[in-house]
Design a protein around this motif. Structure first.
Motif, PDB file in Angstrom:
ATOM      1  N   ALA A 159      45.270 133.565   7.925  1.00  0.00           N
ATOM      2  CA  ALA A 159      43.769 133.704   7.583  1.00  0.00           C
ATOM      3  C   ALA A 159      42.903 133.622   8.615  1.00  0.00           C
ATOM      4  CB  ALA A 159      43.362 132.662   6.629  1.00  0.00           C
ATOM      5  N   THR A 177      41.437 141.795   6.861  1.00  0.00           N
ATOM      6  CA  THR A 177      41.070 141.266   6.007  1.00  0.00           C
ATOM      7  C   THR A 177      41.045 139.884   5.643  1.00  0.00           C
ATOM      8  OG1 THR A 177      42.019 143.291   4.605  1.00  0.00           O
ATOM      9  CG2 THR A 177      41.356 141.620   3.149  1.00  0.00           C
ATOM     10  N   ARG A 179      39.622 136.242   3.241  1.00  0.00           N
ATOM     11  CA  ARG A 179      39.511 136.014   2.085  1.00  0.00           C
ATOM     12  C   ARG A 179      38.777 134.561   2.016  1.00  0.00           C
ATOM     13  NH1 ARG A 179      40.884 137.196  -3.415  1.00  0.00           N
ATOM     14  NH2 ARG A 179      42.230 138.935  -2.782  1.00  0.00           N
ATOM     15  N   PRO A 182      34.518 133.273  -3.953  1.00  0.00           N
ATOM     16  CA  PRO A 182      33.472 134.170  -4.363  1.00  0.00           C
ATOM     17  C   PRO A 182      32.109 133.146  -4.624  1.00  0.00           C
ATOM     18  CG  PRO A 182      35.332 134.598  -5.459  1.00  0.00           C
ATOM     19  CD  PRO A 182      35.729 133.270  -4.772  1.00  0.00           C
ATOM     20  N   ILE A 376      29.690 135.110  -0.241  1.00  0.00           N
ATOM     21  CA  ILE A 376      31.069 134.677  -0.218  1.00  0.00           C
ATOM     22  C   ILE A 376      31.151 133.616   0.766  1.00  0.00           C
ATOM     23  CG2 ILE A 376      33.227 134.883   1.087  1.00  0.00           C
ATOM     24  CD1 ILE A 376      33.008 138.102   0.185  1.00  0.00           C
ATOM     25  N   LEU A 379      35.074 130.154   4.441  1.00  0.00           N
ATOM     26  CA  LEU A 379      35.828 131.052   5.252  1.00  0.00           C
ATOM     27  C   LEU A 379      36.084 130.119   6.585  1.00  0.00           C
ATOM     28  CD1 LEU A 379      34.322 134.507   5.184  1.00  0.00           C
ATOM     29  CD2 LEU A 379      36.599 133.988   4.870  1.00  0.00           C
ATOM     30  N   ASP A 395      33.376 142.037  -0.991  1.00  0.00           N
ATOM     31  CA  ASP A 395      33.471 141.918  -2.244  1.00  0.00           C
ATOM     32  C   ASP A 395      33.292 140.592  -2.875  1.00  0.00           C
ATOM     33  OD1 ASP A 395      34.338 142.016  -4.601  1.00  0.00           O
ATOM     34  OD2 ASP A 395      36.325 143.192  -4.134  1.00  0.00           O
ATOM     35  N   SER A 398      35.876 139.268  -5.508  1.00  0.00           N
ATOM     36  CA  SER A 398      37.220 138.477  -5.153  1.00  0.00           C
ATOM     37  C   SER A 398      37.131 137.778  -4.004  1.00  0.00           C
ATOM     38  CB  SER A 398      38.163 139.728  -4.965  1.00  0.00           C
ATOM     39  OG  SER A 398      37.597 140.212  -3.612  1.00  0.00           O
ATOM     40  N   GLY A 399      35.842 137.620  -3.516  1.00  0.00           N
ATOM     41  CA  GLY A 399      35.712 136.956  -1.978  1.00  0.00           C
ATOM     42  C   GLY A 399      36.552 137.464  -0.979  1.00  0.00           C
ATOM     43  N   GLU A 400      36.685 138.754  -1.003  1.00  0.00           N
ATOM     44  CA  GLU A 400      37.363 139.392   0.031  1.00  0.00           C
ATOM     45  C   GLU A 400      36.379 140.314   1.048  1.00  0.00           C
ATOM     46  OE1 GLU A 400      41.386 140.842  -1.062  1.00  0.00           O
ATOM     47  OE2 GLU A 400      40.810 142.392  -0.596  1.00  0.00           O
TER      48      GLU A 400
END
Ligand code: PEP
Ligand code: MG
Length: 757
Positions: A159, A177, A179, A182, A376, A379, A395, A398-400
């Motif tokens: 992550a 990427t 995540r 959201p 988001i 993180l 996004d 999706s929280g991405e």
């Protein structure tokens, strides 16, 4: 052993990249377990193979260059069996495969343990020995425990993007990427901006000053400027956010008062510190006091104190710093996004928000949703600097996040953003049309609210299907008085004077604690929550009902709804109290020459037990409203807030769908009006299935209303019924969603599949 294990895990967590941490781990493990060899292999699902990541005892040349297929050798066997394999003589095992590069000819004893996270094999860890022996149960248990910890380490490091140290060097140019959770839906493309060019209180060094008068003068000037700044923000935000959120700014004012934080800073200046140091000492003291509190709301106040401290600091440092460079439009990124931070920038500048800390229910997320800004959260493992100044694809569904995307990914995502915008404008065109299917089935759409900002957003709805009264309670520092509640409810009822407003009595407990009314429970979702709590405190319940009733005088558009009903007796008791409040308020109204109309009273169907008592409620309630969020959690025995079991929480589970169908059929047979106000109603597939089951009233987040209206206007009831028949044959939520996607796509509504996620 346990102490050693703890120490290893602690050390491991401090190493940023996976190749460094695995190299350290194998060395340490070989020492601690007194084995001749220890090796870690990590899985690569794309290539279906394990890569030798680190070893102590095999050839170092093999690191990063030996690959073992998922079906090959003893390593493959550990992965396939998903359990430890403990062998006295590995070389004579039928699955043993000789890899000359690793040079393991001298080892006989072999213990391999899979590294598994959420059912997925991430790798294998092995220990080997020259001697022919079986490893003991203790050794096996030790390695298994460590492998479970190692799994978390692999997941976290991935992550953070720290898989390999050499990869990290290239990170700056690389697409990656991430995540998070959201916080508020929507897509965005923008440059990340971390407003960290500002100095922070925590970075200041303590200094003494003999010029006390000058320091006090400077401090007071900074207070004055900060006060004006806070006034400007609250003025600017007045129309955008709920009155309750503005209370945060009042807290700032209060802290700035001479007899609060200001006074203490001056005391420190008088004790010989310069203004900045005095401020730092006081702010650090308060923020650590808040952070140490158990109560989550009070913990959050630490952020406010630090934010205020940093604002004062900027003014104290005036002239000594240059303004940081900021793009015209940007994605705001902060360790913890605060209300005042959002207020500082105009909506046209802000494209989205990333808050490293917090979750979907923290202030920043609530606020972002209120402003229609994608967000988001959470993180926490990612360094801020990694996102600053980078192009980000965002996004919020999706929280991405994709950082520094390749050109092709960027282009692809820009298409999605354009599609989302196009879809929103098509949907918006139909916003004021009735929600009627092409074959003439009318559905009444209501909105769920709790923040006054939603007032305008309810356009095109039949009214409010769920007013969550707990939010104004949660944002205060004590129970709101009857008059305070009256004012809030009155403004809501007035704003919807021609429509129905369903107000739910206080539903705190569970994941919604009140800062000033702490409840300590092992199992809060099965504990003192909703009606259970308010019936135990009739004074709180009565004040709230009285405030609602007073607010409804002359408007007569109120309905009262009771949450978490489990037993008929709770309804009888609630009705008794409502009646008592009704007669009191009625009398008061009459003496002022006004008339009070008795509102309808309904119950939420969200505890499974109540499903089996519906006939017993017929003469006691006026309506039912299904709370599918809680019904899902209680039917499936899955905590709706627990990320660990998030994959199991799904309202498309066949059991939930069957229960929902059974409920509406019973309610219709009993002639009791029924609606549904959980998140499922705001999901395109959910709305179609509910309509097919027989629900004719749905209540949802205001941002979903137009979308759902569009779906209803596009899909005939007959098609929805056929979909329901197919769905009820499925055994799992994934297959249900597949059926829904097929239908939406066949009706030209494929664009909603993303938004419906
Ligand atoms: C529900 O449980 O579905 C519901 C609408 O209430 P809440 O999400 O506030 O618990
Ligand atoms: Mg609920």
């Amino acid at each position: 052993m346990l102490t050693q294990l703890k120490r290893i895990v602690q050390e491991l967590n401090k190493i940023p990249t996976l190749d460094e941490s695995t190299a350290w781990l194998v060395k340490r493990l070989a020492e601690v377990m007194q084995v001749d060899c220890c090796t870690v292999y990590l899985a690569d699902y794309k290539l279906q193979q394990f890569t030798l990541m680190a070893t102590e005892g095999l050839s170092k040349q093999a690191v990063g260059s030996v690959f073992i297929g998922f079906n090959e050798g003893l390593i493959g066997l550990v992965g396939q069996r998903e359990e430890p394999i403990n062998i006295e003589d590995a070389q004579s095992h039928p699955r043993f495969k000789h890899y000359p590069e690793v040079q393991e000819e001298k080892y006989y004893a072999f213990l391999g343990v899979p590294i598994i996270h959420q059912r997925k094999v991430l790798g294998v860890i092995t220990v080997q020995q020259e001697e022919q022996r079986r490893f003991s149960e203790d050794e096996e248990a030790f390695l298994t425990t460590l492998a479970a910890q190692m799994a978390l380490e692999v997941v976290h490091t991935q992550a953070r993007g720290g898989l390999h140290s050499n990869e990290q060097k290239q990170l700056k140019q690389q697409h990656r990427t991430l995540r998070g959770v959201p916080g508020s839906s929507g897509l965005a493309i923008g440059i990340g901006y971390v407003p960290n060019a500002r100095p922070t209180i925590s970075n200041m060094i303590l200094r003494r000053s003999a010029d006390t008068d000058r320091q006090i003068f400077d401090f007071r000037a900074a207070v004055k400027l900060t006060r004006e700044e806070v006034d400007n923000f609250s003025e600017k935000m007045k129309n955008d956010v709920a009155e309750d959120v503005l209370a945060i700014f009042q807290l700032y004012h209060h802290l700035l008062d001479a007899n609060s934080l200001g006074n203490e800073v001056e005391e420190k200046i008088n004790a010989g510190w310069d203004a900045i140091s005095a401020l730092k000492i006081v702010v650090d003291h308060y923020s650590s006091q808040f952070r140490d509190m158990n109560d989550p709301y009070m913990k959050e106040r630490a952020v406010d104190v630090e934010d205020l401290g940093n604002r004062l600091l900027v003014h104290l440092l005036r002239g000594q710093m240059s303004e940081s460079k900021r793009p015209d439009e940007f994605i705001l990124i902060a360790d913890e996004v605060t209300a005042s931070m959002l207020a500082e920038y105009s909506e046209s500048q802000l494209k989205a928000v990333i808050s490293m800390r917090g979750s979907s229910n923290s202030h920043a997320a609530i606020l972002a949703r209120g402003m229609g800004l994608p967000a988001i959260m959470g993180l926490s493992d990612v360094p801020l600097a990694m996102l600053d100044g980078k192009l980000i694809l965002f996004d919020g569904y999706s929280g991405e996040l994709v950082i520094s995307p390749s050109e092709s990914v960027h282009r692809e995502f820009a298409h999605l953003v354009a599609e989302e915008q196009e879809l929103s404008s098509i949907i918006a065109e139909q916003a004021m049309l009735p929600a009627v299917t092409p074959d003439d089935c009318a559905i009444e759409l209501f909105i769920n609210t709790g923040l006054s900002t939603d007032i305008e957003l309810g356009e095109g709805s039949e009214g409010i299907g769920l007013y969550r009264t707990e939010i104004p309670f949660m944002l205060r520092e004590r129970f709101p008085s009857e008059t305070e509640q009256y004012k809030i409810y009155r403004s809501m009822l007035e704003a919807y004077s021609t429509k129905l407003v369903t107000m739910r009595s206080l539903d705190v407990g569970g994941d919604k604690p009140l800062p000033y009314f702490p409840i300590v429970e092992e199992n809060p979702f099965l504990g003192w929550r909703g009606i259970r709590l308010t019936l135990d405190h009739p004074e709180i319940f009565l004040i709230q009902i009285r405030a609602m009733l007073r607010a409804s005088i002359g408007l007569n558009n109120l309905q009262i709804m009771l949450p978490m009903i489990t037993s008929v007796d709770e309804v009888i008791e609630s009705n008794r109290l409502i009646k008592q409040a009704y007669y009191e308020v009625k009398e008061e109204a009459q003496s002022a020459g006004l008339a009070l109309v008795k509102p309808k009273v309904g119950v939420m169907l969200e505890v499974p037990a109540v499903i089996y008592q519906l006939p017993l409620l017929v003469d006691k309630v006026d309506f039912f409203s299904v709370g599918s969020n809680d019904l899902t959690q209680y039917l499936l025995a899955v905590d709706r807030n627990n990320a660990q079991v998030a994959d199991l929480y799904d309202s498309y589970h066949p059991a939930v769908l069957n229960a929902l169908k059974h409920i509406v059929e019973q309610a219709n047979a009993l002639s009791i009006p029924i609606s549904l106000c959980g998140e499922l109603a705001g999901d395109p597939g959910g709305a179609l299935l509910l309509m097919a089951m027989g629900y004719r009233q749905l209540s949802m987040n205001s941002h979903n209303l137009q979308k759902i209206k569009w779906v209803i206007r596009s899909v005939p009831l007959d098609s929805a019924k056929m979909l329901l028949n197919r769905v009820l044959l499925q055994t799992n939520p994934a297959d249900v969603k597949q059926e829904i996607s097929l239908l939406l796509e066949s009706q030209g509504l494929g664009g909603l599949v993303r938004a419906g996620k």
